[in-house]
Motif scaffolding. Structure first.
Motif, PDB file in Angstrom:
ATOM      1  N   SER A   1       0.857  -1.184   0.000  1.00 11.44           N
ATOM      2  CA  SER A   1       0.000   0.000   0.000  1.00 11.44           C
ATOM      3  C   SER A   1       0.891   1.231   0.000  1.00 11.44           C
ATOM      4  N   SER A   2       0.264   2.383  -0.157  1.00  8.23           N
ATOM      5  CA  SER A   2       1.015   3.641  -0.121  1.00  8.23           C
ATOM      6  C   SER A   2       1.347   4.066   1.299  1.00  8.23           C
ATOM      7  N   ALA A   3       0.857   3.344   2.313  1.00  6.62           N
ATOM      8  CA  ALA A   3       1.087   3.728   3.702  1.00  6.62           C
ATOM      9  C   ALA A   3       2.398   3.191   4.265  1.00  6.62           C
ATOM     10  N   VAL A   4       3.141   2.396   3.506  1.00  3.21           N
ATOM     11  CA  VAL A   4       4.439   1.899   3.968  1.00  3.21           C
ATOM     12  C   VAL A   4       5.362   3.089   4.202  1.00  3.21           C
ATOM     13  N   GLU A   5       5.962   3.179   5.385  1.00  7.15           N
ATOM     14  CA  GLU A   5       6.685   4.397   5.724  1.00  7.15           C
ATOM     15  C   GLU A   5       7.937   4.604   4.887  1.00  7.15           C
ATOM     16  N   THR A   6       8.481   3.570   4.281  1.00  7.27           N
ATOM     17  CA  THR A   6       9.614   3.744   3.367  1.00  7.27           C
ATOM     18  C   THR A   6       9.246   4.652   2.197  1.00  7.27           C
ATOM     19  N   TYR A   7       7.954   4.695   1.853  1.00  7.69           N
ATOM     20  CA  TYR A   7       7.496   5.477   0.703  1.00  7.69           C
ATOM     21  C   TYR A   7       7.150   6.918   1.070  1.00  7.69           C
ATOM     22  N   ASP A   8       7.580   7.384   2.212  1.00  4.29           N
ATOM     23  CA  ASP A   8       7.322   8.773   2.594  1.00  4.29           C
ATOM     24  C   ASP A   8       7.938   9.720   1.553  1.00  4.29           C
ATOM     25  N   GLY A   9       7.145  10.667   1.072  1.00  2.00           N
ATOM     26  CA  GLY A   9       7.593  11.532  -0.016  1.00  2.00           C
ATOM     27  C   GLY A   9       8.249  12.816   0.396  1.00  2.00           C
ATOM     28  N   ALA A  10       8.580  12.977   1.698  1.00  2.00           N
ATOM     29  CA  ALA A  10       9.096  14.259   2.176  1.00  2.00           C
ATOM     30  C   ALA A  10      10.406  14.649   1.496  1.00  2.00           C
ATOM     31  N   ALA A  11      11.304  13.687   1.267  1.00  2.00           N
ATOM     32  CA  ALA A  11      12.590  14.035   0.653  1.00  2.00           C
ATOM     33  C   ALA A  11      12.403  14.510  -0.783  1.00  2.00           C
ATOM     34  N   PHE A  12      11.452  13.925  -1.501  1.00  2.00           N
ATOM     35  CA  PHE A  12      11.186  14.403  -2.852  1.00  2.00           C
ATOM     36  C   PHE A  12      10.649  15.835  -2.815  1.00  2.00           C
ATOM     37  N   ALA A  13       9.700  16.106  -1.908  1.00  2.00           N
ATOM     38  CA  ALA A  13       9.175  17.466  -1.801  1.00  2.00           C
ATOM     39  C   ALA A  13      10.264  18.437  -1.369  1.00  2.00           C
ATOM     40  N   ARG A  14      11.115  18.021  -0.452  1.00  2.00           N
ATOM     41  CA  ARG A  14      12.259  18.847  -0.025  1.00  2.00           C
ATOM     42  C   ARG A  14      13.091  19.289  -1.215  1.00  2.00           C
ATOM     43  N   ASP A  15      13.201  18.410  -2.213  1.00  2.00           N
ATOM     44  CA  ASP A  15      14.043  18.686  -3.372  1.00  2.00           C
ATOM     45  C   ASP A  15      13.259  19.173  -4.582  1.00  2.00           C
ATOM     46  N   GLY A  16      12.062  19.714  -4.324  1.00  2.00           N
ATOM     47  CA  GLY A  16      11.354  20.426  -5.375  1.00  2.00           C
ATOM     48  C   GLY A  16      10.418  19.614  -6.222  1.00  2.00           C
ATOM     49  N   VAL A  17      10.031  18.414  -5.768  1.00  2.00           N
ATOM     50  CA  VAL A  17       9.142  17.532  -6.523  1.00  2.00           C
ATOM     51  C   VAL A  17       7.809  17.399  -5.796  1.00  2.00           C
ATOM     52  N   VAL A  18       6.712  17.371  -6.550  1.00  2.00           N
ATOM     53  CA  VAL A  18       5.423  16.991  -5.992  1.00  2.00           C
ATOM     54  C   VAL A  18       5.318  15.470  -6.098  1.00  2.00           C
ATOM     55  N   LEU A  19       5.277  14.798  -4.950  1.00  2.00           N
ATOM     56  CA  LEU A  19       5.266  13.339  -4.919  1.00  2.00           C
ATOM     57  C   LEU A  19       3.854  12.855  -4.615  1.00  2.00           C
ATOM     58  N   VAL A  20       3.353  11.963  -5.464  1.00  2.00           N
ATOM     59  CA  VAL A  20       2.026  11.374  -5.287  1.00  2.00           C
ATOM     60  C   VAL A  20       2.195   9.867  -5.139  1.00  2.00           C
ATOM     61  N   SER A  21       1.572   9.260  -4.136  1.00  2.00           N
ATOM     62  CA  SER A  21       1.576   7.801  -3.994  1.00  2.00           C
ATOM     63  C   SER A  21       0.144   7.296  -4.009  1.00  2.00           C
ATOM     64  N   VAL A  22      -0.037   6.093  -4.573  1.00  2.00           N
ATOM     65  CA  VAL A  22      -1.361   5.632  -4.970  1.00  2.00           C
ATOM     66  C   VAL A  22      -1.684   4.268  -4.360  1.00  2.00           C
ATOM     67  N   ASN A  23      -2.917   4.088  -3.920  1.00  2.00           N
ATOM     68  CA  ASN A  23      -3.460   2.760  -3.617  1.00  2.00           C
ATOM     69  C   ASN A  23      -4.306   2.287  -4.790  1.00  2.00           C
ATOM     70  N   TYR A  24      -4.362   0.986  -4.997  1.00  2.00           N
ATOM     71  CA  TYR A  24      -5.178   0.402  -6.059  1.00  2.00           C
ATOM     72  C   TYR A  24      -5.642  -0.976  -5.608  1.00  2.00           C
ATOM     73  N   ARG A  25      -6.682  -1.503  -6.266  1.00  2.00           N
ATOM     74  CA  ARG A  25      -7.205  -2.807  -5.880  1.00  2.00           C
ATOM     75  C   ARG A  25      -6.185  -3.913  -6.131  1.00  2.00           C
ATOM     76  N   LEU A  26      -6.164  -4.877  -5.220  1.00  2.00           N
ATOM     77  CA  LEU A  26      -5.177  -5.956  -5.247  1.00  2.00           C
ATOM     78  C   LEU A  26      -5.865  -7.312  -5.373  1.00  2.00           C
ATOM     79  N   GLY A  27      -5.059  -8.326  -5.661  1.00  2.00           N
ATOM     80  CA  GLY A  27      -5.534  -9.696  -5.626  1.00  2.00           C
ATOM     81  C   GLY A  27      -6.693  -9.941  -6.559  1.00  2.00           C
TER      82      GLY A  27
END
Length: 481
Positions: free
Chosen positions: A113-139
């Protein structure tokens, strides 16, 4: 003051976390329940007032990873029906023209899922990027094959999220014409499916495939997996029958019927060549020029196999006889295996089999794709991640690079794979390359050509190597693959 942004469906209030504005759990489609279950994503209902977007939204229904992977791969579960949601990290919602990166998580199309803390987008935003992470149906709900429902629902979800980004990201400071989609493992081959889909036209400019290849199966093969789950449930293999089953029972049946690993085989969920969202096999489509105007960054980890072979002790149970039988099963010539043995003196049969499987299923398909794109108008770049984790013999295993790309080495979820002392300089280099690729289309090393340049990230300083282990590549090519 917490930021408020107006989207097409209503206003959302995020949170300032340091210098970064974060919006979590924004719906991009209606909850896939009731009449929307086993149907393509539909627009969410608009809302009045200001919707709070402080916490992650519901995750897609899924089983937890089985031991021992559950100890290495945290997979949070957030209850609720509205799993078709996304998160946005931005340096400034009032900005304009910032590069946008959209993360598609992996997990064999049945975990994550997008809630995994490794996927935190703060470093991308810090460096000038808008970071979007997505959930989608599984299985089975995202990738089951039914006679009474469209195929590739999870892929359709991802495309719907990209369409939402196209229409709304300017409100968060992003440039809708400067979107890079990136993902790992199942996220990467989902992106390959997007690139081959007519539904992605105009939605992305660049793409990154981390340890995932263009891949899809026939409807007949996909139906076999669905029928395995149906047999466990004792119901017809139809969407209508599955929709009437309690979701917890459905997940139990799915877990019993679909348990193969990416390298070990077994029943799995896949993208399907359905004649609609995916008209043809993405490997063929991309090799023949589809998405030739999209800049690509491709790569693998040196020891992908160790994530599946090492934690449960599989690597130690592979004998010379097991190796020989596996070579026969996968059609690997003895001469090809001999090259791998010669390059790895002292390696065990399990290590030889793992190296062969890594290259057969991941590295070589991406090398062939890069070769096929030499004449494409857009550049292709290649990397290899080889830093060995000291945790439990994992080495440079599948998924290890993600914390370096996100520059989240110190969060507990990342430390489970990397250990506490992973080199920040390596994260700085990889993260910067991904940011530069999104912003400028150039990660900082030569584009793929006849010399096959590969940026290597290992224990030494990052360096370009021309045609690494080319004798092994030639060994595969001689067998006609």
């Amino acid at each position: 003051m917490d930021p408020i942004v107006t989207t097409e469906y209503g206003r959302v209030r995020g949170r300032m976390e340091g210098a970064v504005a974060v919006f979590r759990g924004i719906p991009y489609a209606a909850p896939p329940v009731g009449p929307h279950r086993f149907r393509p994503p539909a627009a969410p209902a608009p809302w009045d007032g200001v919707r709070e977007a402080a916490v992650f939204g519901p995750t897609a229904p899924k089983n937890p990873y089985a031991p021992p992977l559950d100890q290495l791969l945290p997979d949070p579960e957030v209850a609720g029906d509205g799993c078709l949601n996304l998160n946005v990290w931005t340096p400034d919602p009032g900005a304009a023209g910032l590069p946008v990166m959209v993360w598609i998580h992996g997990g064999s199309l049945r975990y994550g899922s997008s809630a995994v803390e490794t996927y935190d987008g703060a470093a991308f935003a810090r460096d000038g990027v808008v970071l979007v992470s997505v959930n989608y149906r599984l299985g089975i709900e995202g990738f089951g094959m039914f006679p009474d429902a469209p195929a590739n629902l999870g892929l359709r979800d991802q495309l719907a999220a990209l369409a939402w980004v196209r229409r709304n990201v300017a409100a968060f400071g992003g440039d809708p014409d400067l979107v890079t989609v990136f993902g790992e493992s199942a996220g990467a081959f989902s992106i390959a499916g997007m690139l081959a889909s007519p539904y992605s036209a105009g939605l992305l400019r660049r793409a990154v495939l981390q340890s995932g290849v263009p891949s899809a199966v026939t409807p007949a093969k996909a139906r076999r997996t669905t029928r395995r789950v149906a047999a466990r449930l004792g119901v017809p293999a139809t969407a209508a029958a599955f929709a009437a089953v309690d979701r917890a029972r459905l997940l139990r049946a799915q877990g019993e019927a679909v348990s193969g690993s990416p390298l070990g085989g077994g029943a799995a969920f896949d993208l399907v060549v359905d004649g609609d969202v995916l008209p043809e096999d993405p490997a063929r489509a991309l090799s023949e020029g589809r998405a030739g105007d999209v800049e690509l960054l491709l790569g693998t980890n040196t020891e992908e196999y160790r994530l599946w072979f090492v934690p449960g002790g599989t690597i130690d149970r592979i004998t010379p006889l097991t190796l020989r039988l596996a070579l026969i099963r996968f059609g690997v010539r003895g001469r090809t295996a001999a090259v791998y043995r010669a390059n790895r003196p002292g390696a065990s049969p399990g290590e030889i089999l793992g190296a062969l499987a890594t290259d057969l299923l991941l590295r070589m398909p991406l090398v062939r794709l890069a070769d096929a794109r030499r004449a494409a108008p857009a550049a292709t770049y290649f990397y290899e991640f080889g830093w060995p984790s000291p945790v439990g013999g994992l080495g440079a295993c599948h998924g290890l690079e993600i914390g370096f790309v996100f520059d989240t080495l110190r969060v507990p979820a990342t430390v489970r794979l990397t250990g506490p002392d992973a080199p920040e300089r390596l994260a700085d280099a990889m993260h910067r390359a991904w940011v530069d690729f999104a912003a400028k289309g150039d990660p900082g090393w030569p584009a793929w050509d006849g010399s096959r340049p590969v940026m290597t990230y290992g224990s030494a300083e990052p360096a370009v190597v021309r045609a690494p282990r080319d004798d092994e590549r030639r060994a595969w090519e001689r067998r006609g693959r």
